[in-house]
Write an enzyme that holds these catalytic residues in place. Structure first.
Site, PDB file in Angstrom:
ATOM      1  CB  SER A  61      -0.966  -0.002   1.188  1.00 25.11           C
ATOM      2  OG  SER A  61      -1.919  -1.017   1.003  1.00 25.11           O
TER       3      SER A  61
ATOM      4  CE  LYS B 284      -8.772  -5.837   5.258  1.00 25.53           C
ATOM      5  NZ  LYS B 284      -9.006  -6.482   3.960  1.00 25.53           N
TER       6      LYS B 284
ATOM      7  CB  ALA C 160     -16.554 -18.943   6.098  1.00 21.05           C
TER       8      ALA C 160
ATOM      9  N   GLY D  69     -13.110 -12.840   6.884  1.00 19.71           N
ATOM     10  CA  GLY D  69     -13.457 -11.446   6.605  1.00 19.71           C
ATOM     11  C   GLY D  69     -13.511 -11.126   5.116  1.00 19.71           C
ATOM     12  CB  ALA D  70     -11.241 -11.838   2.285  1.00 20.61           C
TER      13      ALA D  70
ATOM     14  CE1 TYR E 221      -2.561  -8.949  -2.469  1.00 21.43           C
ATOM     15  CE2 TYR E 221      -0.172  -8.758  -2.556  1.00 21.43           C
ATOM     16  CZ  TYR E 221      -1.381  -8.458  -1.958  1.00 21.43           C
ATOM     17  OH  TYR E 221      -1.408  -7.668  -0.840  1.00 21.43           O
TER      18      TYR E 221
HETATM   19  P1  NAP Z   1      -9.470 -14.908   7.599  1.00 20.47           P
HETATM   20  O1  NAP Z   1     -10.595 -14.077   8.137  1.00 20.47           O
HETATM   21  O2  NAP Z   1      -8.393 -15.373   8.510  1.00 20.47           O
HETATM   22  O3  NAP Z   1     -10.151 -16.203   6.884  1.00 20.47           O
HETATM   23  C1  NAP Z   1      -9.326 -17.242   6.400  1.00 20.47           C
HETATM   24  C2  NAP Z   1     -10.153 -18.228   5.573  1.00 20.47           C
HETATM   25  O4  NAP Z   1      -9.226 -19.155   4.995  1.00 20.47           O
HETATM   26  C3  NAP Z   1     -11.161 -19.037   6.353  1.00 20.47           C
HETATM   27  O5  NAP Z   1     -12.263 -19.345   5.556  1.00 20.47           O
HETATM   28  C4  NAP Z   1     -10.360 -20.300   6.693  1.00 20.47           C
HETATM   29  O6  NAP Z   1     -11.167 -21.452   6.859  1.00 20.47           O
HETATM   30  C5  NAP Z   1      -9.590 -20.481   5.401  1.00 20.47           C
HETATM   31  N1  NAP Z   1      -8.378 -21.276   5.626  1.00 20.47           N
HETATM   32  C6  NAP Z   1      -7.273 -20.887   6.302  1.00 20.47           C
HETATM   33  N2  NAP Z   1      -6.372 -21.886   6.297  1.00 20.47           N
HETATM   34  C7  NAP Z   1      -6.931 -22.921   5.634  1.00 20.47           C
HETATM   35  C8  NAP Z   1      -6.485 -24.227   5.291  1.00 20.47           C
HETATM   36  N3  NAP Z   1      -5.267 -24.678   5.661  1.00 20.47           N
HETATM   37  N4  NAP Z   1      -7.313 -25.029   4.578  1.00 20.47           N
HETATM   38  C9  NAP Z   1      -8.539 -24.574   4.198  1.00 20.47           C
HETATM   39  N5  NAP Z   1      -9.010 -23.339   4.472  1.00 20.47           N
HETATM   40  C10 NAP Z   1      -8.208 -22.521   5.195  1.00 20.47           C
HETATM   41  O7  NAP Z   1      -8.698 -14.132   6.423  1.00 20.47           O
HETATM   42  P2  NAP Z   1      -9.319 -13.038   5.421  1.00 20.47           P
HETATM   43  O8  NAP Z   1      -9.126 -11.683   5.982  1.00 20.47           O
HETATM   44  O9  NAP Z   1     -10.681 -13.494   5.054  1.00 20.47           O
HETATM   45  O10 NAP Z   1      -8.332 -13.149   4.186  1.00 20.47           O
HETATM   46  C11 NAP Z   1      -8.314 -14.311   3.356  1.00 20.47           C
HETATM   47  C12 NAP Z   1      -7.300 -14.114   2.247  1.00 20.47           C
HETATM   48  O11 NAP Z   1      -7.752 -13.091   1.336  1.00 20.47           O
HETATM   49  C13 NAP Z   1      -5.939 -13.653   2.770  1.00 20.47           C
HETATM   50  O12 NAP Z   1      -4.956 -14.440   2.161  1.00 20.47           O
HETATM   51  C14 NAP Z   1      -5.803 -12.226   2.299  1.00 20.47           C
HETATM   52  O13 NAP Z   1      -4.467 -11.913   1.983  1.00 20.47           O
HETATM   53  C15 NAP Z   1      -6.678 -12.230   1.032  1.00 20.47           C
HETATM   54  N6  NAP Z   1      -7.203 -10.888   0.734  1.00 20.47           N
HETATM   55  C16 NAP Z   1      -6.794 -10.291  -0.421  1.00 20.47           C
HETATM   56  C17 NAP Z   1      -7.272  -9.034  -0.734  1.00 20.47           C
HETATM   57  C18 NAP Z   1      -6.817  -8.370  -2.004  1.00 20.47           C
HETATM   58  O14 NAP Z   1      -6.936  -7.151  -2.115  1.00 20.47           O
HETATM   59  N7  NAP Z   1      -6.336  -9.123  -2.977  1.00 20.47           N
HETATM   60  C19 NAP Z   1      -8.161  -8.363   0.115  1.00 20.47           C
HETATM   61  C20 NAP Z   1      -8.580  -9.011   1.294  1.00 20.47           C
HETATM   62  C21 NAP Z   1      -8.068 -10.280   1.594  1.00 20.47           C
HETATM   63  P3  NAP Z   1     -11.689 -21.958   8.318  1.00 20.47           P
HETATM   64  O15 NAP Z   1     -12.952 -21.211   8.585  1.00 20.47           O
HETATM   65  O16 NAP Z   1     -11.869 -23.398   8.116  1.00 20.47           O
HETATM   66  O17 NAP Z   1     -10.584 -21.614   9.294  1.00 20.47           O
END
Ligand code: NAP
Length: 309
Positions: A34, A89, A151, A153-154, A248
């Site tokens: 950022s 967030k 499931a 935050g994203a 990414y």
């Molecule tokens: P989060 O709230 O921690 O959620 C993580 C998710 O991944 C949950 O659904 C979790 O499943 C699943 N997960 C984690 N480890 C796993 C594994 N070993 N096997 C299967 N499922 C697994 O994270 P978040 O904030 O939603 O972010 C998720 C991803 O999106 C991050 O990598 C982040 O970098 C990316 N993101 C990218 C952008 C962008 O601008 N490109 C923006 C926002 C987020 P469970 O419920 O089973 O734990």
């Protein structure tokens, strides 16, 4: 990656930037793209409009326990805008004075604006996703069958955006049933007539509708050795589908999900475009500069910073 120093709250006692300060807060934060993205866009804006000559975007490492104090101090120091990234967030949602209605539905904020009363919270992740999917895959969320993986935050921001844009149906798959049920409970009241389905990502997979957009919103793929979050190879057909991976990592290596979907001839893209568009929308909220105009320079800066990783 970048020459921008990592600041801590201790630096605020002697904060010396005379102009308008913006910042991203996260933990960890050293590898955030950022600061280079926003500072490149601000430099471009400053060439056309002198108001932006003294605007700078900084990075702060803020552990979760320090977030309430950080937001209070940064408000006191009159930082004009903040971005929030992992893990802030959701917690910040309860710490702001006002919430944009769209962010209220998501229950998380990634962009704050200074007001006299306190911070006003917005969420630009949904805009970032929708714009990125259209730009990279030439698909619209409106009218599409969406298969969303994750499931957290994203996924929550993505699901709300898909429903608000009027997707045809929304399928949500996750590893843990409990987290899937919690997200489902939040979405049901806002889904209206849009069919909502849930599933566990382990086979057997359900029969997905035709031509879906698969979206990876899990954190699987942050490590190159991660497995793809779902095995689409077990499906009878993937014709007409597209896939978007929010992850990414580098500009040279494909993420595990992009590699998997490409091996099945599914058009696919990684999350760099989403990062760029959510950032450009934040900058629009702070400066009024249209996101579509600042996104190209942000993309170039993000790609350059990623090449240095
Ligand atoms: P989060 O709230 O921690 O959620 C993580 C998710 O991944 C949950 O659904 C979790 O499943 C699943 N997960 C984690 N480890 C796993 C594994 N070993 N096997 C299967 N499922 C697994 O994270 P978040 O904030 O939603 O972010 C998720 C991803 O999106 C991050 O990598 C982040 O970098 C990316 N993101 C990218 C952008 C962008 O601008 N490109 C923006 C926002 C987020 P469970 O419920 O089973 O734990």
């Amino acid at each position: 990656m970048s020459a921008d120093p990592v600041h801590t709250l201790d630096d605020l006692a002697r904060w010396s930037h005379a102009g308008t300060s913006l910042a991203v807060l996260g933990h960890p934060i050293a590898h955030s793209l950022s600061p280079p993205m926003h500072n490149a866009a601000l430099a471009g804006l400053a060439q056309r409009d002198a108001r932006f000559r003294d605007w700078r975007y900084f990075r702060f490492d803020v552990p979760p326990a320090d977030l309430p104090r950080a937001l209070a101090l940064l408000h006191e120091k009159k930082f004009y805008g903040l971005n929030l990234t992992v893990p802030h967030k959701v917690m910040a949602f309860d710490l702001v004075a006002e919430i944009d209605p769209a962010a209220r539905l998501i229950g998380a904020v990634n962009t704050l604006v200074w007001t006299e009363r306190g911070w006003r919270g917005h969420n630009t992740d949904g805009y970032g996703l929708a714009t990125a999917v259209h730009e990279t895959l030439r698909r619209k969320l409106t009218g599409a069958n969406i298969v969303l993986l994750g499931a957290g935050g994203a996924a929550r921001a993505a699901a709300v955006e898909c429903l608000q844009q009027g997707c045809a149906s929304l399928w949500i798959g996750n590893r843990t049933r409990e987290n899937l049920d919690a997200l489902f409970g939040l979405l049901k009241p806002i889904a209206g007539k849009i069919p909502l389905h849930d599933f566990l990502v382990t086979p057997p997979l359900p029969a997905f509708p035709a031509n879906p957009i698969y979206i990876n919103a899990t954190s699987l793929g942050l490590k190159a050795s991660d497995a793809p979050p779902i095995d689409l190879g077990v499906l009878p057909s993937t014709a007409g589908s597209s896939s978007y991976d929010m992850i990414y990592t580098t500009t040279t290596t494909e993420t595990p999900f992009v590699a998997h979907t490409k091996s099945l001839n599914i058009p696919s893209a990684n999350g760099l475009s989403m990062l760029v568009h959510q950032g450009a929308k934040s900058l629009e909220i702070w400066t009024g500069a249209p996101a579509v105009e600042t996104a190209p320079v942000m993309r170039s800066a993000a790609e350059a910073a990623l090449r240095d990783v």
